[in-house]
Design a protein around this motif. Structure first.
Motif, mmCIF file in Angstrom:
data_model
loop_
_atom_site.group_PDB
_atom_site.id
_atom_site.type_symbol
_atom_site.label_atom_id
_atom_site.label_comp_id
_atom_site.label_asym_id
_atom_site.label_seq_id
_atom_site.Cartn_x
_atom_site.Cartn_y
_atom_site.Cartn_z
ATOM 1 N N ASP A 118 51.870 11.941 74.070
ATOM 2 C CA ASP A 118 53.065 12.166 73.247
ATOM 3 C C ASP A 118 54.167 12.867 74.046
ATOM 4 O OD1 ASP A 118 52.042 10.977 71.006
ATOM 5 O OD2 ASP A 118 51.419 12.846 70.044
ATOM 6 N N ARG A 119 53.776 13.882 74.815
ATOM 7 C CA ARG A 119 54.751 14.634 75.613
ATOM 8 C C ARG A 119 55.382 13.736 76.685
ATOM 9 N NH1 ARG A 119 51.805 18.710 76.288
ATOM 10 N NH2 ARG A 119 51.031 18.425 78.407
ATOM 11 N N ALA A 120 54.568 12.912 77.345
ATOM 12 C CA ALA A 120 55.077 12.021 78.393
ATOM 13 C C ALA A 120 56.027 10.977 77.805
ATOM 14 C CB ALA A 120 53.911 11.351 79.118
ATOM 15 N N VAL A 121 55.695 10.443 76.624
ATOM 16 C CA VAL A 121 56.587 9.485 75.947
ATOM 17 C C VAL A 121 57.924 10.159 75.633
ATOM 18 C CG1 VAL A 121 56.977 8.186 73.810
ATOM 19 C CG2 VAL A 121 54.768 8.031 74.971
ATOM 20 N N GLY A 122 57.859 11.370 75.088
ATOM 21 C CA GLY A 122 59.080 12.098 74.743
ATOM 22 C C GLY A 122 59.957 12.366 75.954
ATOM 23 N N MET A 123 59.327 12.752 77.058
ATOM 24 C CA MET A 123 60.086 13.037 78.274
ATOM 25 C C MET A 123 60.728 11.773 78.834
ATOM 26 S SD MET A 123 57.469 15.771 80.027
ATOM 27 C CE MET A 123 58.495 16.217 81.429
ATOM 28 N N ALA A 124 60.006 10.658 78.774
ATOM 29 C CA ALA A 124 60.555 9.390 79.262
ATOM 30 C C ALA A 124 61.742 8.953 78.399
ATOM 31 C CB ALA A 124 59.477 8.313 79.262
ATOM 32 N N MET A 125 61.635 9.167 77.085
ATOM 33 C CA MET A 125 62.739 8.791 76.200
ATOM 34 C C MET A 125 63.962 9.675 76.412
ATOM 35 S SD MET A 125 62.146 6.060 74.601
ATOM 36 C CE MET A 125 63.557 6.114 73.499
ATOM 37 N N VAL A 126 63.735 10.945 76.728
ATOM 38 C CA VAL A 126 64.857 11.841 77.043
ATOM 39 C C VAL A 126 65.596 11.330 78.281
ATOM 40 C CG1 VAL A 126 65.439 14.142 77.931
ATOM 41 C CG2 VAL A 126 63.957 13.922 75.936
ATOM 42 N N GLU A 127 64.848 10.867 79.273
ATOM 43 C CA GLU A 127 65.479 10.314 80.485
ATOM 44 C C GLU A 127 66.232 9.027 80.171
ATOM 45 O OE1 GLU A 127 65.709 11.755 83.522
ATOM 46 O OE2 GLU A 127 64.824 13.453 82.461
ATOM 47 N N LEU A 128 65.618 8.170 79.347
ATOM 48 C CA LEU A 128 66.264 6.906 78.991
ATOM 49 C C LEU A 128 67.535 7.143 78.174
ATOM 50 C CD1 LEU A 128 65.743 3.873 79.390
ATOM 51 C CD2 LEU A 128 64.569 3.865 77.181
ATOM 52 N N GLU A 129 67.517 8.181 77.348
ATOM 53 C CA GLU A 129 68.655 8.514 76.498
ATOM 54 C C GLU A 129 69.915 8.811 77.321
ATOM 55 O OE1 GLU A 129 69.334 11.285 72.560
ATOM 56 O OE2 GLU A 129 68.109 12.078 74.189
ATOM 57 N N LYS A 130 69.716 9.311 78.530
ATOM 58 C CA LYS A 130 70.857 9.646 79.389
ATOM 59 C C LYS A 130 71.705 8.423 79.722
ATOM 60 C CE LYS A 130 68.442 13.585 81.466
ATOM 61 N NZ LYS A 130 67.778 14.113 82.686
ATOM 62 N N PHE A 131 71.114 7.225 79.581
ATOM 63 C CA PHE A 131 71.832 5.990 79.922
ATOM 64 C C PHE A 131 72.504 5.358 78.702
ATOM 65 C CE2 PHE A 131 68.637 6.607 83.173
ATOM 66 C CZ PHE A 131 69.309 6.289 84.349
ATOM 67 N N ALA A 132 72.380 5.991 77.529
ATOM 68 C CA ALA A 132 73.035 5.460 76.325
ATOM 69 C C ALA A 132 74.546 5.485 76.506
ATOM 70 C CB ALA A 132 72.636 6.285 75.103
ATOM 71 N N ALA A 133 75.204 4.444 76.003
ATOM 72 C CA ALA A 133 76.666 4.338 76.161
ATOM 73 C C ALA A 133 77.258 3.645 74.939
ATOM 74 C CB ALA A 133 76.993 3.562 77.432
ATOM 75 N N THR A 134 78.565 3.581 74.916
ATOM 76 C CA THR A 134 79.268 2.836 73.875
ATOM 77 C C THR A 134 80.446 2.108 74.513
ATOM 78 O OG1 THR A 134 80.188 2.975 71.643
ATOM 79 C CG2 THR A 134 80.866 4.683 73.211
ATOM 80 N N ARG A 135 80.906 1.066 73.863
ATOM 81 C CA ARG A 135 82.042 0.317 74.389
ATOM 82 C C ARG A 135 83.345 1.061 74.084
ATOM 83 N NH1 ARG A 135 80.808 -6.067 72.955
ATOM 84 N NH2 ARG A 135 79.055 -6.278 74.411
ATOM 85 N N VAL A 136 84.289 0.962 75.003
ATOM 86 C CA VAL A 136 85.613 1.555 74.812
ATOM 87 C C VAL A 136 86.636 0.427 74.808
ATOM 88 C CG1 VAL A 136 87.330 3.154 75.720
ATOM 89 C CG2 VAL A 136 84.889 3.669 75.984
ATOM 90 N N ARG A 137 87.305 0.259 73.698
ATOM 91 C CA ARG A 137 88.294 -0.816 73.538
ATOM 92 C C ARG A 137 89.571 -0.241 72.920
ATOM 93 N NH1 ARG A 137 84.611 -2.519 76.039
ATOM 94 N NH2 ARG A 137 83.509 -4.507 75.856
ATOM 95 N N LYS A 138 90.052 0.868 73.474
ATOM 96 C CA LYS A 138 91.257 1.516 72.922
ATOM 97 C C LYS A 138 92.301 1.688 74.010
ATOM 98 C CE LYS A 138 91.022 4.725 69.806
ATOM 99 N NZ LYS A 138 90.774 6.006 69.092
ATOM 100 N N SER A 139 93.536 1.614 73.624
ATOM 101 C CA SER A 139 94.668 1.856 74.534
ATOM 102 C C SER A 139 94.564 1.011 75.800
ATOM 103 C CB SER A 139 94.728 3.339 74.901
ATOM 104 O OG SER A 139 94.780 4.147 73.749
ATOM 105 N N GLY A 140 94.171 -0.239 75.620
ATOM 106 C CA GLY A 140 94.088 -1.150 76.753
ATOM 107 C C GLY A 140 92.845 -0.988 77.616
ATOM 108 N N GLN A 141 91.976 -0.052 77.272
ATOM 109 C CA GLN A 141 90.751 0.147 78.043
ATOM 110 C C GLN A 141 89.706 -0.902 77.668
ATOM 111 O OE1 GLN A 141 89.346 4.342 78.614
ATOM 112 N NE2 GLN A 141 90.872 4.769 77.030
ATOM 113 N N VAL A 142 89.030 -1.435 78.674
ATOM 114 C CA VAL A 142 87.912 -2.357 78.459
ATOM 115 C C VAL A 142 86.770 -1.896 79.361
ATOM 116 C CG1 VAL A 142 87.091 -4.736 78.584
ATOM 117 C CG2 VAL A 142 89.463 -4.281 77.926
#
Length: 206
Positions: A19-43
């Motif tokens: 359980d601890r190893a799964v949690g730690m791996a997910m914390v590392e994977l979470e660092k790569f979460a992102a969202t799209r930016v489509r405002k003020s001409g940004q793509v």
């Protein structure tokens, strides 16, 4: 497989370690979460470093063998601190980091097992606990054997289109029976014990 057998048959400390190893791996994977930016001409994409999700630990395969694993379910949502609002998750960076997170899990699991006093032996894919008989690993790998046999049959009949790993994944999805409810490790231990020889029992005790 040996880790699953020892954890679910006799050493609950490994469940906590998993359980601890799964949690730690997910914390590392979470660092790569992102969202799209489509405002003020940004793509482009902007890293947010946060997820919303849940994890569900399972302890058996569809063939009722010991099989410790966790399903991590992630919502299509991440909080963008720049825009101060929830937005859709852009997961391409997470997909690219999948192997990294998997290896991180194995590293933490192996490190924890050694701290508990277990010796490990490397194999082609990952590792096994030293001293667990190969016969036990094979006996409790019925689902893996089924997938191997069906994959071989399809290749002989239809030839190989693509790669074997993708075909095995397809076979695993196609050739699966319904899960049996209440098939927990606690209920199945006597069933597993009846499948072990006296020598295998002795080896596991050691």
């Amino acid at each position: 497989k040996s880790v699953s057998v020892v954890a679910l048959y006799q050493d609950v400390r490994i469940l906590e370690l998993h359980d601890r190893a799964v949690g730690m791996a997910m914390v590392e994977l979470e660092k790569f979460a992102a969202t799209r930016v489509r405002k003020s001409g940004q793509v482009g994409d902007r890293e947010t470093g946060n997820l919303v999700g849940a994890s569900f630990q399972h302890d058996t395969s569809r063939e009722l063998d010991p099989h410790l694993h966790t399903h991590c379910v992630v919502l299509n949502a991440t909080f963008d601190p720049v825009e101060s609002r929830w937005k859709a998750l852009e997961a391409s960076g997470m997909y690219r980091a999948q192997k990294f997170a998997e290896n991180y899990y194995y590293h933490e699991l192996a490190r924890g097992l050694r701290l508990l006093g277990y010796e490990l032996e490397s194999n082609a894919r990952d590792f096994e606990i030293k001293g667990v008989p190969a016969s036990v690993v094979e006996r409790f790998s019925k689902r893996h054997q089924q997938i191997d046999e069906e994959t071989k049959r399809r290749i002989e009949k239809e030839g190989l289109r693509g790669n074997v790993k993708a075909l095995r994944k397809q076979v695993a999805h196609d050739e699966r029976r319904r899960k049996i409810k209440d098939s927990t490790a606690g209920r199945l231990r006597p069933y597993w014990a009846n499948q072990l020889t006296a020598g295998e029992q002795s080896a596991l005790n050691a």
